[in-house]
Design an enzyme around this catalytic site. Sequence first.
Site, PDB file in Angstrom:
ATOM      1  N   GLY A 262       0.826  -1.209   0.000  1.00  0.00           N
ATOM      2  CA  GLY A 262       0.000   0.000   0.000  1.00  0.00           C
ATOM      3  C   GLY A 262       0.853   1.248   0.000  1.00  0.00           C
ATOM      4  N   GLY A 263       1.970   1.181  -0.718  1.00  0.00           N
ATOM      5  CA  GLY A 263       2.978   2.240  -0.659  1.00  0.00           C
ATOM      6  C   GLY A 263       2.761   3.408  -1.588  1.00  0.00           C
ATOM      7  CG  ASP A 308      -7.812  -6.960  -2.410  1.00  0.00           C
ATOM      8  OD1 ASP A 308      -7.842  -6.526  -1.236  1.00  0.00           O
ATOM      9  OD2 ASP A 308      -8.845  -7.184  -3.073  1.00  0.00           O
ATOM     10  CG  LEU A 309      -4.420  -3.346   1.690  1.00  0.00           C
ATOM     11  CD1 LEU A 309      -4.986  -2.145   2.449  1.00  0.00           C
ATOM     12  CD2 LEU A 309      -2.956  -3.552   2.049  1.00  0.00           C
ATOM     13  CG  HIS A 328      -3.659   5.878   9.298  1.00  0.00           C
ATOM     14  ND1 HIS A 328      -3.086   7.127   9.377  1.00  0.00           N
ATOM     15  CD2 HIS A 328      -3.816   5.633   7.971  1.00  0.00           C
ATOM     16  CE1 HIS A 328      -2.923   7.614   8.151  1.00  0.00           C
ATOM     17  NE2 HIS A 328      -3.349   6.719   7.299  1.00  0.00           N
TER      18      HIS A 328
END
Length: 420
Positions: A262-263, A308-309, A328
């Site tokens: 997710g960078g 995909d997380l 977060h």
Amino acid sequence: MARGAAELTQTRKVMIKEQLANLTALIDLRIADTPCNGLDDDMPMQPAIDNTITHELAKETYALLHAIKGPSLSVFNFGEQVMHVSAVRALFGLGVFSALPQDRQAMTATALAEKLGCDEELLVRLMRMCTIWGPFKEVGTETYSHTQFSLAYLDPQVTNQFQAFVDEFLPACLQLHKFLEINNGKPPVDATNCPYTLAHQTSGKDMWEHLAQFPKRSKVVNSAMYAISSAHPWPVALYPFREALLQLPPTSSNAPLVIDIGGGQGQAISVIRKMCGGINGRFILEDRPEVLAGIPHTLRGIEKIECDLFKPQPVKGAAIYFLRHVLHDWAEDACVRILQNIASAITDKSTQRVVISEMVLPEKGVTAECATQDLVTLSTTGAERSRKQWERLIPAAGFRVENIYSSEASCEAAIECYLE
């Protein structure tokens, strides 16, 4: 004057004098520059200015304002603040920031309205609020100029952050009370049912799915996230990536070393690769397809992989799985699922780890900046978390907290985790 009123006036005088004394003391402590303690001039280990002093000074300034206005009038500060934001956003949309001379020469409302093709009286009404609190200066009757504060809005990075906050997150935060009323006071846990989706009427879509329908809005939000990461790269260096990798057995050039999950546009992984120069292995950036496709610059020596997380991590056996400002955005249960998907890719529990770069809020004395960010993330089910919350969340995913690397000048930290 009645005795009670006189005593109240005297009390306010004492409060104002005390607040002025506090401000004076803090100004004496305010430091312009702190020597960087980092790898080089481009990558400090901590912010150049100690934010704790900055935030304390701002806090005492607000306390002085409340002391001057008194309890009743202070209530209306909220209305003034909202109207101020509304006026600044309207002037931004009208093009006032670009139309005023950047050399700070004055311009009349008549000339400005003619240049912009907008209503002159409307312009004057909006500029009233924006010359009381800024960012513009009123230099004469219906005559205005730029200041150093209004010129800051001409920076595209500032512009994108401002637009993203006001257009996307402020409406969501203003609907928080309504969301809590509908949901019996329970915080949002479903990304498709949260203050953001309520405010923007997303029809069952989460924020990212909703924004994907509006390329211009999506571009602003992604650019804002890029600007924030680019402006504050130092937290990446809180974790000793180079030292950690050098402690491992030598690897081949095909071995995955660091994966930035997710960078975004690759700011963090670029910094990490620079820190780890000369170490064999692959540096990988993972994110949604549309994010990777929208990266406008070349990332030297960095692979890009779609992810995909909420699906199993596609690259197994990396030395470090890195998550910066990802968790977060999500409720605790979702964070647990994200970490468990990473756990499925770990092949050696003794050497492979997850490093989480996030805020670790203090139990008391949280700054306004951190509290604001926490409520922004709340609008989409997320949270800025305290150490106690991290130490509950991480074990729930099957990991243990090994180390927390932090800076006294900020709430930012790097949490090193190993699979149990």
